[in-house]
Design a protein around this motif. Structure first.
Motif, PDB file in Angstrom:
ATOM      1  N   ALA A 121       0.883  -1.182  -0.207  1.00 52.31           N
ATOM      2  CA  ALA A 121       0.068  -0.010  -0.001  1.00 52.31           C
ATOM      3  C   ALA A 121       0.740   1.281  -0.258  1.00 52.31           C
ATOM      4  O   ALA A 121       0.500   2.078  -0.664  1.00 52.31           O
ATOM      5  N   VAL A 122       2.153   1.114   0.885  1.00 49.17           N
ATOM      6  CA  VAL A 122       2.804   2.428   0.604  1.00 49.17           C
ATOM      7  C   VAL A 122       3.602   2.618  -0.544  1.00 49.17           C
ATOM      8  O   VAL A 122       3.602   3.669  -0.971  1.00 49.17           O
ATOM      9  N   LEU A 123       3.973   1.471  -1.077  1.00 53.79           N
ATOM     10  CA  LEU A 123       4.638   1.523  -2.469  1.00 53.79           C
ATOM     11  C   LEU A 123       3.507   2.043  -3.692  1.00 53.79           C
ATOM     12  O   LEU A 123       4.008   2.992  -4.448  1.00 53.79           O
ATOM     13  N   TYR A 124       2.339   1.607  -3.349  1.00 55.95           N
ATOM     14  CA  TYR A 124       1.458   2.030  -4.436  1.00 55.95           C
ATOM     15  C   TYR A 124       0.928   3.555  -4.094  1.00 55.95           C
ATOM     16  O   TYR A 124       1.068   4.169  -5.248  1.00 55.95           O
ATOM     17  N   GLY A 125       0.867   4.093  -2.875  1.00 52.36           N
ATOM     18  CA  GLY A 125       0.475   5.122  -2.945  1.00 52.36           C
ATOM     19  C   GLY A 125       1.755   6.180  -3.187  1.00 52.36           C
ATOM     20  O   GLY A 125       1.565   7.312  -3.775  1.00 52.36           O
ATOM     21  N   ALA A 126       3.092   5.658  -2.759  1.00 50.41           N
ATOM     22  CA  ALA A 126       4.132   6.687  -3.351  1.00 50.41           C
ATOM     23  C   ALA A 126       4.263   6.591  -4.887  1.00 50.41           C
ATOM     24  O   ALA A 126       4.444   7.899  -5.617  1.00 50.41           O
ATOM     25  N   ALA A 127       3.907   5.570  -5.466  1.00 53.36           N
ATOM     26  CA  ALA A 127       4.088   5.596  -7.101  1.00 53.36           C
ATOM     27  C   ALA A 127       3.027   6.645  -7.428  1.00 53.36           C
ATOM     28  O   ALA A 127       3.083   7.190  -8.597  1.00 53.36           O
ATOM     29  N   THR A 128       1.822   6.528  -6.730  1.00 54.06           N
ATOM     30  CA  THR A 128       0.593   7.383  -7.323  1.00 54.06           C
ATOM     31  C   THR A 128       1.111   8.777  -7.174  1.00 54.06           C
ATOM     32  O   THR A 128       0.590   9.635  -8.251  1.00 54.06           O
ATOM     33  N   VAL A 129       1.487   8.951  -6.205  1.00 52.58           N
ATOM     34  CA  VAL A 129       1.808  10.590  -5.796  1.00 52.58           C
ATOM     35  C   VAL A 129       2.874  11.057  -6.889  1.00 52.58           C
ATOM     36  O   VAL A 129       2.956  12.188  -7.585  1.00 52.58           O
ATOM     37  N   ALA A 130       3.806  10.274  -7.013  1.00 54.63           N
ATOM     38  CA  ALA A 130       5.013  10.291  -7.942  1.00 54.63           C
ATOM     39  C   ALA A 130       4.601  10.734  -9.405  1.00 54.63           C
ATOM     40  O   ALA A 130       5.094  11.694 -10.001  1.00 54.63           O
ATOM     41  N   SER A 131       3.766   9.790  -9.840  1.00 52.80           N
ATOM     42  CA  SER A 131       2.983   9.855 -11.006  1.00 52.80           C
ATOM     43  C   SER A 131       2.340  11.240 -10.855  1.00 52.80           C
ATOM     44  O   SER A 131       2.270  11.943 -12.416  1.00 52.80           O
ATOM     45  N   ALA A 132       1.679  11.501 -10.110  1.00 53.59           N
ATOM     46  CA  ALA A 132       0.832  12.879 -10.199  1.00 53.59           C
ATOM     47  C   ALA A 132       1.944  13.921 -10.226  1.00 53.59           C
ATOM     48  O   ALA A 132       1.557  15.136 -10.995  1.00 53.59           O
ATOM     49  N   LEU A 133       2.924  14.130  -9.599  1.00 54.83           N
ATOM     50  CA  LEU A 133       3.807  15.241  -9.718  1.00 54.83           C
ATOM     51  C   LEU A 133       4.413  15.273 -11.197  1.00 54.83           C
ATOM     52  O   LEU A 133       4.927  16.242 -11.670  1.00 54.83           O
ATOM     53  N   ALA A 192       8.087  -1.227  -7.617  1.00 55.02           N
ATOM     54  CA  ALA A 192       8.149   0.060  -7.582  1.00 55.02           C
ATOM     55  C   ALA A 192       8.029   0.829  -9.016  1.00 55.02           C
ATOM     56  O   ALA A 192       7.428   1.604  -9.334  1.00 55.02           O
ATOM     57  N   ALA A 193       8.986   0.389  -9.748  1.00 58.63           N
ATOM     58  CA  ALA A 193       9.025   1.090 -11.174  1.00 58.63           C
ATOM     59  C   ALA A 193       7.740   0.522 -11.969  1.00 58.63           C
ATOM     60  O   ALA A 193       7.471   1.372 -12.664  1.00 58.63           O
ATOM     61  N   GLY A 194       7.699  -0.537 -11.791  1.00 65.54           N
ATOM     62  CA  GLY A 194       6.206  -1.030 -12.637  1.00 65.54           C
ATOM     63  C   GLY A 194       4.901  -0.144 -12.263  1.00 65.54           C
ATOM     64  O   GLY A 194       4.381   0.099 -13.006  1.00 65.54           O
ATOM     65  N   LEU A 195       4.809  -0.107 -10.850  1.00 60.73           N
ATOM     66  CA  LEU A 195       3.652   0.598 -10.541  1.00 60.73           C
ATOM     67  C   LEU A 195       3.791   2.005 -10.828  1.00 60.73           C
ATOM     68  O   LEU A 195       2.762   2.536 -11.399  1.00 60.73           O
ATOM     69  N   PHE A 196       4.731   2.658 -10.758  1.00 62.39           N
ATOM     70  CA  PHE A 196       4.834   4.033 -11.188  1.00 62.39           C
ATOM     71  C   PHE A 196       4.810   4.215 -12.631  1.00 62.39           C
ATOM     72  O   PHE A 196       3.919   5.098 -12.906  1.00 62.39           O
TER      73      PHE A 196
END
Length: 400
Positions: free
Chosen positions: A51-63, A105-109
């Motif tokens: 969940a943490v990795l998914y949230g981080a990937a989501t925020v990074a993609s939004a930025l 992490a890379a794939g999720l991002f």
């Protein structure tokens, strides 16, 4: 003009938009969540870390989304699409072969950025700037791809995982959606120069650079933004915590799973209706009203907390979700000129993506504080209603 007339006149452009919103499912939460148990086991991480990795990937993609999304204003749409499809396919294949946290992490991002972010951005921005006269109808037809993905892919993926193994299932989905369906749709608009044309080339570089800053300095944008992101923030949060809701209300989780049928099915007719109403009365009035069904559903679940209330809750959430997806493009298109739409819409999309990442965390704090479902749901309803207030033109309302 009727929906059928619009389809007959511009079927290639609308088919392109539908295919791209459908293919964007590869980066949507409902699709990725189907692989979470398998990914957790393959990479040896617990679901909390997932969940943490998914949230981080989501925020990074939004930025990253505003910087990349504005390129649609000065780049050929199909050339831009090729790079996005490549990123989407790579992201899916990286996840399908993931054995380490870094690969996960890379794939999720890549899936979140290219799928949820840029694939939808291409489809909806392209439709919004091409259809100025019948924009609402065109956006509702384009957005059907989202509903189709939610309705078709979950069961398909479950069957594929049982038949082929999860890695092959993900790889096959990437091959079909990013390697066949989306490229086939691109071929339909290959000769359509008006659709592909980067409008901003006609107005100069400085005008393009001012697009996001102009929107950020517009007080109207800040009055509308809370309402534009309120529904995805709250819907994502409550769906993410559906297991807690089910357990606290004494209901089997299968009730929520079954009720998602209503969530998916209601979105197509809602999209058609919203598009027609937007074309008739404009986006602002529809924006102010579109959270009302979801508020009603939340209140029904808070008061009754039984099986039929879950169905009502998710069906009414689907109404608001479908209308909101259309409004986040049509409303922005009414605030900026078409040559700035890519930059402006990507900014709003980034805010929306961040809200979907923050929602589960914020409501998780409510749950950790010991709030019961009725209190959490009433808080959700109240916060949605409060977001409507800044959009009301009070001086005009009380003018004598």
């Amino acid at each position: 003009m009727s929906f059928l007339s619009l389809l007959r006149r511009d079927r290639d452009v609308l088919a392109f938009g539908f295919a791209f919103t459908f293919a964007s499912s590869l980066g949507q939460t409902f699709f990725i969540s189907l692989f979470v148990p398998s990914l957790s086991q393959a990479v040896a991480v617990g679901e909390p870390l997932m969940a943490v990795l998914y949230g981080a990937a989501t925020v990074a993609s939004a930025l990253c989304l505003p910087a990349l999304g504005r390129r649609l204003d000065d780049t050929d749409l199909l050339r831009f699409s090729v790079w996005v499809l490549l990123a989407l396919a790579i992201g899916g294949l990286v996840l399908a072969t993931a054995t380490q946290v870094a690969m996960l992490a890379a794939g999720l991002f890549l899936l979140r950025l290219a799928g949820q972010g840029l694939m939808s951005h291409i489809a909806l921005t392209g439709a919004a700037r091409f259809f100025e006269e019948h924009r609402g109808k065109a956006l509702s037809l384009t957005g059907l791809g989202h509903a189709a993905g939610e309705g078709v892919l979950p069961l398909t993926v479950v069957v594929l995982i049982a038949w082929l193994d999860w890695r092959w299932a993900m790889a096959l989905c990437c091959l079909v959606l990013a390697g066949v369906i989306a490229p086939a749709a691109m071929a339909l608009v290959r000769r359509n120069a008006k659709f592909r044309c980067p409008l901003a080339t006609l107005v100069g570089v400085e005008s393009r650079k001012r697009a996001s800053s102009a929107l950020l300095s517009d007080p109207e944008f800040w009055r509308l933004l809370p309402l534009l992101v309120a529904s995805p923030f709250t819907i994502t949060a409550l769906i993410f915590h559906q297991g807690w809701l089910a357990g606290s209300l004494g209901l089997p989780l299968a009730v929520f799973a079954a009720a998602f049928v209503g969530f998916a099915l209601i979105q197509a007719p809602t999209g058609f209706l919203s598009g027609a109403v937007v074309d008739r009365i404009g986006s602002r009035r529809v924006l102010q009203l579109h959270v009302a069904p979801f508020i009603a559903g939340v209140l029904l679940l808070a008061v009754f907390g039984n099986g039929w209330a879950v169905w009502a809750f998710l069906a009414l959430a689907g109404v608001t979700n479908a209308a909101g997806a259309l409004l986040r493009t049509s409303m922005v298109a009414e605030l900026v000129t078409p040559d700035r739409l890519g930059a402006a819409r990507s900014l709003v999309s980034a805010c929306m993506v961040v809200s979907t990442a923050a929602g589960p965390a914020v409501y998780g704090l409510f749950i950790a504080a010991g709030l019961e479902p009725p209190a959490v749901l009433l808080t959700a309803a109240l916060s949605l209603a409060l977001c409507v207030l800044p959009t009301i033109r009070w001086r005009k309302l009380f003018r004598v």
